[in-house]
Write an enzyme that holds these catalytic residues in place. Structure first.
Site, PDB file in Angstrom:
ATOM      1  N   LYS A 137      32.354  37.047  48.591  1.00  0.00           N
ATOM      2  CA  LYS A 137      33.585  36.313  48.284  1.00  0.00           C
ATOM      3  C   LYS A 137      34.564  37.197  47.504  1.00  0.00           C
ATOM      4  O   LYS A 137      35.750  37.294  47.855  1.00  0.00           O
ATOM      5  CB  LYS A 137      33.246  35.074  47.442  1.00  0.00           C
ATOM      6  N   ASN A 138      34.051  37.829  46.443  1.00  0.00           N
ATOM      7  CA  ASN A 138      34.965  38.555  45.563  1.00  0.00           C
ATOM      8  C   ASN A 138      35.481  39.847  46.179  1.00  0.00           C
ATOM      9  O   ASN A 138      36.364  40.495  45.623  1.00  0.00           O
ATOM     10  CB  ASN A 138      34.296  38.825  44.208  1.00  0.00           C
ATOM     11  N   ARG A 153      42.550  30.554  41.565  1.00  0.00           N
ATOM     12  CA  ARG A 153      43.091  31.543  40.643  1.00  0.00           C
ATOM     13  C   ARG A 153      43.168  32.956  41.211  1.00  0.00           C
ATOM     14  O   ARG A 153      44.009  33.747  40.799  1.00  0.00           O
ATOM     15  CB  ARG A 153      42.205  31.609  39.406  1.00  0.00           C
ATOM     16  N   ASP A 176      40.654  28.098  33.357  1.00  0.00           N
ATOM     17  CA  ASP A 176      39.507  27.705  34.167  1.00  0.00           C
ATOM     18  C   ASP A 176      38.646  26.793  33.339  1.00  0.00           C
ATOM     19  O   ASP A 176      38.825  26.700  32.139  1.00  0.00           O
ATOM     20  CB  ASP A 176      38.699  28.965  34.497  1.00  0.00           C
ATOM     21  N   ASP A 224      28.621  36.350  36.450  1.00  0.00           N
ATOM     22  CA  ASP A 224      28.419  35.338  37.492  1.00  0.00           C
ATOM     23  C   ASP A 224      26.941  34.989  37.697  1.00  0.00           C
ATOM     24  O   ASP A 224      26.629  33.941  38.249  1.00  0.00           O
ATOM     25  CB  ASP A 224      29.027  35.821  38.820  1.00  0.00           C
TER      26      ASP A 224
HETATM   27  C1  UD1 Z   1      36.438  38.512  38.654  1.00  0.00           C
HETATM   28  C2  UD1 Z   1      35.596  37.631  39.565  1.00  0.00           C
HETATM   29  C3  UD1 Z   1      34.719  36.700  38.749  1.00  0.00           C
HETATM   30  C4  UD1 Z   1      33.885  37.494  37.757  1.00  0.00           C
HETATM   31  C5  UD1 Z   1      34.786  38.410  36.914  1.00  0.00           C
HETATM   32  C6  UD1 Z   1      34.012  39.323  35.999  1.00  0.00           C
HETATM   33  C7  UD1 Z   1      36.967  37.338  41.519  1.00  0.00           C
HETATM   34  C8  UD1 Z   1      37.753  36.413  42.360  1.00  0.00           C
HETATM   35  N1  UD1 Z   1      36.478  36.838  40.388  1.00  0.00           N
HETATM   36  O1  UD1 Z   1      37.300  37.656  37.913  1.00  0.00           O
HETATM   37  O2  UD1 Z   1      33.842  36.006  39.645  1.00  0.00           O
HETATM   38  O3  UD1 Z   1      33.209  36.594  36.904  1.00  0.00           O
HETATM   39  O4  UD1 Z   1      35.581  39.241  37.781  1.00  0.00           O
HETATM   40  O5  UD1 Z   1      33.107  40.097  36.710  1.00  0.00           O
HETATM   41  O6  UD1 Z   1      36.751  38.483  41.866  1.00  0.00           O
HETATM   42  N2  UD1 Z   1      41.187  39.609  30.870  1.00  0.00           N
HETATM   43  C9  UD1 Z   1      42.250  39.667  29.981  1.00  0.00           C
HETATM   44  N3  UD1 Z   1      43.474  40.042  30.458  1.00  0.00           N
HETATM   45  C10 UD1 Z   1      43.683  40.347  31.766  1.00  0.00           C
HETATM   46  C11 UD1 Z   1      42.603  40.270  32.664  1.00  0.00           C
HETATM   47  C12 UD1 Z   1      41.357  39.893  32.190  1.00  0.00           C
HETATM   48  O7  UD1 Z   1      42.084  39.412  28.800  1.00  0.00           O
HETATM   49  O8  UD1 Z   1      44.819  40.685  32.131  1.00  0.00           O
HETATM   50  C13 UD1 Z   1      39.852  39.232  30.380  1.00  0.00           C
HETATM   51  C14 UD1 Z   1      39.369  37.908  30.958  1.00  0.00           C
HETATM   52  O9  UD1 Z   1      39.856  36.817  30.251  1.00  0.00           O
HETATM   53  C15 UD1 Z   1      37.873  38.035  30.828  1.00  0.00           C
HETATM   54  C16 UD1 Z   1      37.647  39.524  31.076  1.00  0.00           C
HETATM   55  O10 UD1 Z   1      38.896  40.164  30.843  1.00  0.00           O
HETATM   56  O11 UD1 Z   1      37.476  37.724  29.523  1.00  0.00           O
HETATM   57  C17 UD1 Z   1      37.157  39.838  32.481  1.00  0.00           C
HETATM   58  O12 UD1 Z   1      38.068  39.336  33.435  1.00  0.00           O
HETATM   59  P1  UD1 Z   1      38.266  40.007  34.858  1.00  0.00           P
HETATM   60  O13 UD1 Z   1      37.298  41.139  35.021  1.00  0.00           O
HETATM   61  O14 UD1 Z   1      39.700  40.275  35.057  1.00  0.00           O
HETATM   62  O15 UD1 Z   1      37.797  38.833  35.832  1.00  0.00           O
HETATM   63  P2  UD1 Z   1      38.540  38.283  37.116  1.00  0.00           P
HETATM   64  O16 UD1 Z   1      39.114  39.406  37.910  1.00  0.00           O
HETATM   65  O17 UD1 Z   1      39.423  37.162  36.733  1.00  0.00           O
END
Ligand code: UD1
Length: 428
Positions: free
Chosen positions: A28-29, A101, A125, A317
């Site tokens: 999926k990701n 999202r 979320d 996850d």
């Molecule tokens: C992706 C995955 C999700 C997985 C996560 C971490 C998808 C669709 N989703 O989510 O299943 O759990 O990676 O492996 O691929 N953060 C910030 N600022 C930002 C971006 C992120 O503070 O601009 C923080 C987030 O709040 C979180 C952490 O960084 O605490 C990790 O987030 P991130 O790696 O970006 O996860 P996603 O890409 O949203």
């Protein structure tokens, strides 16, 4: 309404053991970002091994809203054919973004391709806020002007240019957005402290097949040579999506809970090394067998401490399934969440099933009980829902999971796959 609510339930019965073969679907990701990346160049793309899940349907809706044509080919596993027109309308509307999202990853490719983009600002979320400051900061460094107006992120640029940028944290989404923007920028972009998840490497492989030049794939420093003159060097391509490692984790942990003997096919052992180590420490036997994974689980498993971290650390996850597994292991385990502050809500549901879990800040102390007992519970998100399903397999009696549509967002035919190896689970 009544009948819809009824179909939105999974009924899980106590299951003695799982035996047989489970085939893993595409990640999926990975596929969601690859679908977004198709917007970088016009033409026809064929994506193979695409999971039939709700999140893919939502990304299809987004691509259609932007102007693409999308069709499923009659193959198994499924192939998705995406036709991207010469002109796209770079707008991701709120009606879709609010359900999904991951749509934020359209920002980078749409801005890179069109010089402007509008993406509705995603909300929080169930497991906490999901900021996108790192995505926006990087794009601004690359020459984007960004403002938030009426709940939309509006981005425009006279042309993105390559920069050296260091992420505060190896965010998966920020790495992907900046990577896709960098491919369409003028000059070289270096992303330091980039996320290293296998799904990012898969995206890099896809972009490279489109004509991008990326060094450091799989490492925490990605160097991207932009394609000059606005993406002209990029072209449509075909790609096979990598297997879903979170799905592999789900079925391995289901086996740990029920016991038995499973062969998990079309899986990548190399993507789940730390999970294999943890499950082996608990007492499971897991080995690689070509592109399959063979696993057996006999007797009660032992407790183990776990902490989630960016890849190659233990994926956040996996954590809900691990907590469900540890809930009946012998001894006490401490599980620490380092990525998403509020990702503990499913624990209330596990407690309703008799789990002895105490949370303190981002730690959970799990005291293994002999057995959980089935109860009516609610799926708050994809992984939480799947964790309740696997917990239900080991619980005495019947577990009824409401809001099961969350599970279908990320799992292709979870009921059919589990039933195929002897699980007593059905949808209602
Ligand atoms: C992706 C995955 C999700 C997985 C996560 C971490 C998808 C669709 N989703 O989510 O299943 O759990 O990676 O492996 O691929 N953060 C910030 N600022 C930002 C971006 C992120 O503070 O601009 C923080 C987030 O709040 C979180 C952490 O960084 O605490 C990790 O987030 P991130 O790696 O970006 O996860 P996603 O890409 O949203």
């Amino acid at each position: 309404m009544q009948s819809h609510d009824r179909r939105d339930r999974l009924i899980v019965q106590s299951t003695d053991s799982l035996e047989g073969v489970i085939d893993i679907s595409g990640a999926k990701n990975s596929v969601l970002k690859i679908m977004a990346a198709t917007l970088l160049a016009e033409g026809e793309y064929k994506l193979h091994n695409v999971p039939r899940i709700t999140d893919v349907d939502l990304m299809i809706e987004l691509l259609c809203a932007v102007g693409c044509e999308v069709a499923w080919a009659d193959t198994s596993p499924a192939t998705l054919i995406i036709t991207v027109p010469a002109d796209i309308n770079p707008v991701a509307p709120y009606e879709i973004v609010e359900k999904f999202r991951a749509s934020i990853v359209l920002l980078g490719p749409m801005l890179g391709r069109c010089g402007e983009a509008r993406v509705a600002l995603p909300g929080g979320d169930d497991f906490g806020p999901r900021p996108i400051d790192m995505h926006l900061h990087g794009l601004k460094q690359m020459g984007a002007h960004i403002k938030v107006v009426h709940g939309n992120i509006e981005a425009a640029t006279k042309g993105l240019f390559g920069v050296r940028t260091t992420l505060d944290f190896p965010s998966v989404g920020a790495t992907e957005n900046l990577l896709m923007a960098a491919v369409a920028a003028e000059g070289v972009t270096v992303i330091d402290n980039a996320a290293r998840e296998p799904e990012i490497s898969d995206l890099c492989k896809f972009l490279t097949a489109m004509g991008a030049s990326i060094n450091g794939v799989g490492s925490s420093t990605l160097e991207i040579q932009g394609t000059t003159a606005q993406h002209r060097a990029l072209q449509a391509t075909d790609h096979t999506v990598i297997p879903d490692r979170v799905e592999v984790a789900t079925y391995l942990i289901a086996l740990g809970i029920t016991r038995g003997d499973l062969t998990i096919t079309r899986a990548r052992y190399g993507h789940i090394m730390l999970l294999v180590q943890k499950l082996s420490d608990m007492g499971m036997r897991i080995r690689s067998d070509g592109d399959s994974i063979r696993a057996t689980s006999v007797g009660r498993l032992k407790s183990v401490d776990c902490a989630t971290l960016p890849y190659p650390g233990l994926a956040t996850d996996y954590k809900p399934f691990l907590v469900a597994l540890l809930a009946t292991a012998s001894g006490v385990s401490i599980v620490t969440e380092n990525l998403f502050a509020g990702r503990f809500r499913y624990i209330d549901e596990l407690r309703r099933m008799g789990a002895d879990i105490h949370t303190d800040s981002h730690h959970a102390v799990v005291r293994g009980v002999d057995r959980l007992s089935g109860a009516p519970v609610k799926a708050h998100d994809i992984r939480a829902g799947a964790a309740l399903a696997v917990a239900g397999l080991g619980a005495k009696g019947t577990t009824m999971i409401s809001d099961a549509h969350h599970i279908a967002r990320g799992y292709e035919d979870i009921v059919g796959k589990l039933c195929g190896v002897g699980a007593r689970i059905s949808s209602d």
